[in-house]
Design an enzyme around this catalytic site. Sequence first.
Site, PDB file in Angstrom:
ATOM      1  N   GLU A 103      -2.564   3.222   3.752  1.00  0.00           N
ATOM      2  CA  GLU A 103      -1.975   2.870   5.049  1.00  0.00           C
ATOM      3  C   GLU A 103      -0.597   2.233   4.906  1.00  0.00           C
ATOM      4  O   GLU A 103       0.241   2.345   5.803  1.00  0.00           O
ATOM      5  CB  GLU A 103      -2.903   1.924   5.828  1.00  0.00           C
ATOM      6  CG  GLU A 103      -4.205   2.560   6.307  1.00  0.00           C
ATOM      7  CD  GLU A 103      -5.316   2.500   5.273  1.00  0.00           C
ATOM      8  OE1 GLU A 103      -5.045   2.138   4.099  1.00  0.00           O
ATOM      9  OE2 GLU A 103      -6.482   2.821   5.630  1.00  0.00           O
TER      10      GLU A 103
ATOM     11  N   VAL B 202      13.107  -1.466  -3.959  1.00  0.00           N
ATOM     12  CA  VAL B 202      13.494  -2.830  -4.318  1.00  0.00           C
ATOM     13  C   VAL B 202      13.299  -2.980  -5.826  1.00  0.00           C
ATOM     14  O   VAL B 202      12.364  -2.453  -6.402  1.00  0.00           O
ATOM     15  CB  VAL B 202      12.642  -3.837  -3.523  1.00  0.00           C
ATOM     16  CG1 VAL B 202      12.672  -5.218  -4.144  1.00  0.00           C
ATOM     17  CG2 VAL B 202      13.147  -3.881  -2.087  1.00  0.00           C
TER      18      VAL B 202
ATOM     19  N   PHE C 255     -19.314  -6.633   9.948  1.00  0.00           N
ATOM     20  CA  PHE C 255     -18.785  -5.828   8.852  1.00  0.00           C
ATOM     21  C   PHE C 255     -17.320  -5.446   9.124  1.00  0.00           C
ATOM     22  O   PHE C 255     -16.999  -4.968  10.205  1.00  0.00           O
ATOM     23  CB  PHE C 255     -19.653  -4.559   8.728  1.00  0.00           C
ATOM     24  CG  PHE C 255     -19.164  -3.562   7.704  1.00  0.00           C
ATOM     25  CD1 PHE C 255     -19.081  -3.894   6.349  1.00  0.00           C
ATOM     26  CD2 PHE C 255     -18.790  -2.283   8.104  1.00  0.00           C
ATOM     27  CE1 PHE C 255     -18.635  -2.967   5.426  1.00  0.00           C
ATOM     28  CE2 PHE C 255     -18.349  -1.356   7.184  1.00  0.00           C
ATOM     29  CZ  PHE C 255     -18.278  -1.692   5.836  1.00  0.00           C
ATOM     30  N   GLN C 256     -16.452  -5.699   8.188  1.00  0.00           N
ATOM     31  CA  GLN C 256     -15.014  -5.387   8.250  1.00  0.00           C
ATOM     32  C   GLN C 256     -14.252  -6.189   9.312  1.00  0.00           C
ATOM     33  O   GLN C 256     -13.141  -5.821   9.695  1.00  0.00           O
ATOM     34  CB  GLN C 256     -14.778  -3.883   8.490  1.00  0.00           C
ATOM     35  CG  GLN C 256     -15.289  -3.011   7.343  1.00  0.00           C
ATOM     36  CD  GLN C 256     -14.904  -1.559   7.487  1.00  0.00           C
ATOM     37  OE1 GLN C 256     -14.937  -1.015   8.594  1.00  0.00           O
ATOM     38  NE2 GLN C 256     -14.551  -0.920   6.389  1.00  0.00           N
TER      39      GLN C 256
HETATM   40  C1  LIG Z   1       5.321  -5.771  -3.150  1.00  0.00           C
HETATM   41  C2  LIG Z   1       6.193  -6.560  -4.071  1.00  0.00           C
HETATM   42  N1  LIG Z   1       5.665  -7.111  -5.177  1.00  0.00           N
HETATM   43  C3  LIG Z   1       6.448  -7.818  -6.035  1.00  0.00           C
HETATM   44  C4  LIG Z   1       7.773  -7.981  -5.778  1.00  0.00           C
HETATM   45  C5  LIG Z   1       8.664  -8.760  -6.748  1.00  0.00           C
HETATM   46  N2  LIG Z   1       9.545  -7.798  -7.434  1.00  0.00           N
HETATM   47  C6  LIG Z   1      10.790  -7.513  -7.005  1.00  0.00           C
HETATM   48  S1  LIG Z   1      11.568  -6.352  -7.906  1.00  0.00           S
HETATM   49  C7  LIG Z   1      10.245  -6.201  -8.931  1.00  0.00           C
HETATM   50  C8  LIG Z   1      10.283  -5.259 -10.101  1.00  0.00           C
HETATM   51  C9  LIG Z   1      10.545  -3.854  -9.718  1.00  0.00           C
HETATM   52  O1  LIG Z   1      10.299  -3.073 -10.836  1.00  0.00           O
HETATM   53  P1  LIG Z   1      10.543  -1.524 -10.867  1.00  0.00           P
HETATM   54  O2  LIG Z   1      10.043  -0.879  -9.646  1.00  0.00           O
HETATM   55  O3  LIG Z   1      10.037  -0.993 -12.157  1.00  0.00           O
HETATM   56  O4  LIG Z   1      12.131  -1.426 -10.821  1.00  0.00           O
HETATM   57  P2  LIG Z   1      13.202  -1.980 -11.877  1.00  0.00           P
HETATM   58  O5  LIG Z   1      13.652  -3.309 -11.358  1.00  0.00           O
HETATM   59  O6  LIG Z   1      12.579  -2.029 -13.227  1.00  0.00           O
HETATM   60  O7  LIG Z   1      14.276  -0.975 -11.818  1.00  0.00           O
HETATM   61  C10 LIG Z   1       9.205  -7.062  -8.553  1.00  0.00           C
HETATM   62  C11 LIG Z   1       7.921  -7.199  -9.276  1.00  0.00           C
HETATM   63  C12 LIG Z   1       8.282  -7.409  -4.585  1.00  0.00           C
HETATM   64  N3  LIG Z   1       9.555  -7.535  -4.237  1.00  0.00           N
HETATM   65  N4  LIG Z   1       7.481  -6.689  -3.781  1.00  0.00           N
END
Ligand SMILES: Cc1ncc(C[n+]2csc(CCOP(=O)(O)OP(=O)(O)O)c2C)c(N)n1
Length: 577
Positions: A51, A384, A113-114
Amino acid sequence: MAIKNVADLLVHTLAEVGVKRIYGVVGDSLNGVTEAIRTQGEIEWVGTRHEEVAAFAASGESQLTNELAVCAGSCGPGNLHLINGLYDAHRSRTPVLAIAAHIPSAEIGSGYFQETHPDQLFKECSHYCELVSHPDQLPYVIENAIRAAVGKKGVAVIVLPGDVALQDSPVKGVSPRASLLPKDPLVIPQEQEIQALAALLNDSKRVALFAGRGCAGAHAQLMDLAAALNSPIVHALGGKEHVEYDNPYDVGMTGFIGFESGYKAMHSCDTLLMLGTDFPYKQFLPSKVKIAQVDIRPENLGRRAKLELGVVGDIKETIKALLPHLQERTERNFLDAALKDYQRSRQALGKLAQPGSHGLIHPQYLTAVVSEKAAQDAIFTADVGTPTVWTARYLQMNGQRRLIGSFTHGSMANAMPQALGIKMAQPDRQVISFSGDGGFSMLMGDLISLKQHDIPVKVVIFNNGVLGFVALEMKAAGFVNTGVDLENPDFSQVAKSVGIYGERVDNSDDLPTAVDRFLAHDGPAVLDVVTASQELVLPPTIHMEQVKGFSLWGLRAVMDGQMQHVIDLAKVNLFDR
Ligand SMILES: Cc1ncc(C[n+]2csc(CCOP(=O)(O)OP(=O)(O)O)c2C)c(N)n1
């Protein structure tokens, strides 16, 4: 078409306002809704495997079309999974309606439930969130939800118990489409506000403009303003796609992932004019210059910096009203110096976007190659993590291309799901997801949806074997890296096993032709690119002022982290380039 029950009325109203599809995962409590979709045949059900993907897809779709997009989840855990994508949509200020199916109405409060309480859960990430406990609440609740999402730009949630969805529809007719879709008003500042802003700018020798996503649709006016003031234009990440192209005043981005020239221009001006930006990092905003801010939302004014003047207005309309009041100026030393700084920053960045020696693939190079080969009207999404950094720096925008990310909410795993929704809505445009290996694997199951629904999204994976951005943050804060390593499969094989095109590249010599094949493939495709993991993500020079606000310990840590990173980079430079 017969409207028999509440679910029929809901689906009919959504079709009335132009909704073409609903993303989601089916379930018992949603049966009324999915059955109405099936029997009415006006809206497509796009089943996803998670989802969260449905919500991100709706967010991506509506960011592209500026129209209402819809997602749905069944009761309890089903709709709970929507939450991250809904936060993303809400904080990106894009209209998304979520149908949160609910447990039987007679069981609410019994610990059934849920059982969850979606009407409370989704409050924070919505403008409107209501439980429907009686059919007579309709069609008001549906209409209110649509108007709130569209008019206020954000999320609305309808919490609908499965049994209520199946009850007889009230006879009251639905309002006509025009009254359901409120149009944006023109927000033009009062004349005295314009005069005050003009006076401030006319009295300033060195004005810098700082432009955000609120400058969408105001490119021509922004250029006129910069020409009138001989001002450099710095942008925030959200402004990139709207501001950077065809811009002789562009001096780059600022912020943690920006570059020096943008930072410097904002700190060496005497007046900074912020336009349509809610840039969150206070430590990058100057404290010794006058700041004026224009924003359509009054609550955004002055919440990051002390303002000399705050003006509520649409950026395009405000600039149009302001221009006739500006005095002519010939002096452009400040602008020229800022442009020179920018050239230097760009050259330094350009040097990093080259193929490495021994075939090493730098992520900068990968981004530059894809940017060069992508369609002129391509739509990019960026995960991100470091994919956001590379796309911010190396994707060439041109006014037609778009760049969507999770730039405000900052959630991982956004790129592929957003691309899925965007491609559904814009089937004729090339849609490319820049995915991190961490981000991609988080919601990898929905690669299957690309195959099942034949959604020809192109997924580029920066396979660096690490949660790279976080690894950098740990270094910068003086922590030893923990839990950041990723043991990845060959993602091209994963793609093939799903039944879609997959190719893996681990040598920079092979990259350009692989990108050609990947983009030319007629269908969904994955390009798994083994990229270098040691890259200088933060700008090479950290200004003392830039990290003011950090503790002394933090400052040392940042410097140490940077130093370690510079050493890492030097190693890469020495041995791999
Ligand atoms: C849902 C979520 N979990 C954790 C984070 C913290 N966080 C930000 S960037 C990142 C690492 C991203 O790693 P990747 O997708 O391998 O990209 P890279 O930076 O290695 O290029 C994390 C864990 C976040 N922003 N969103």
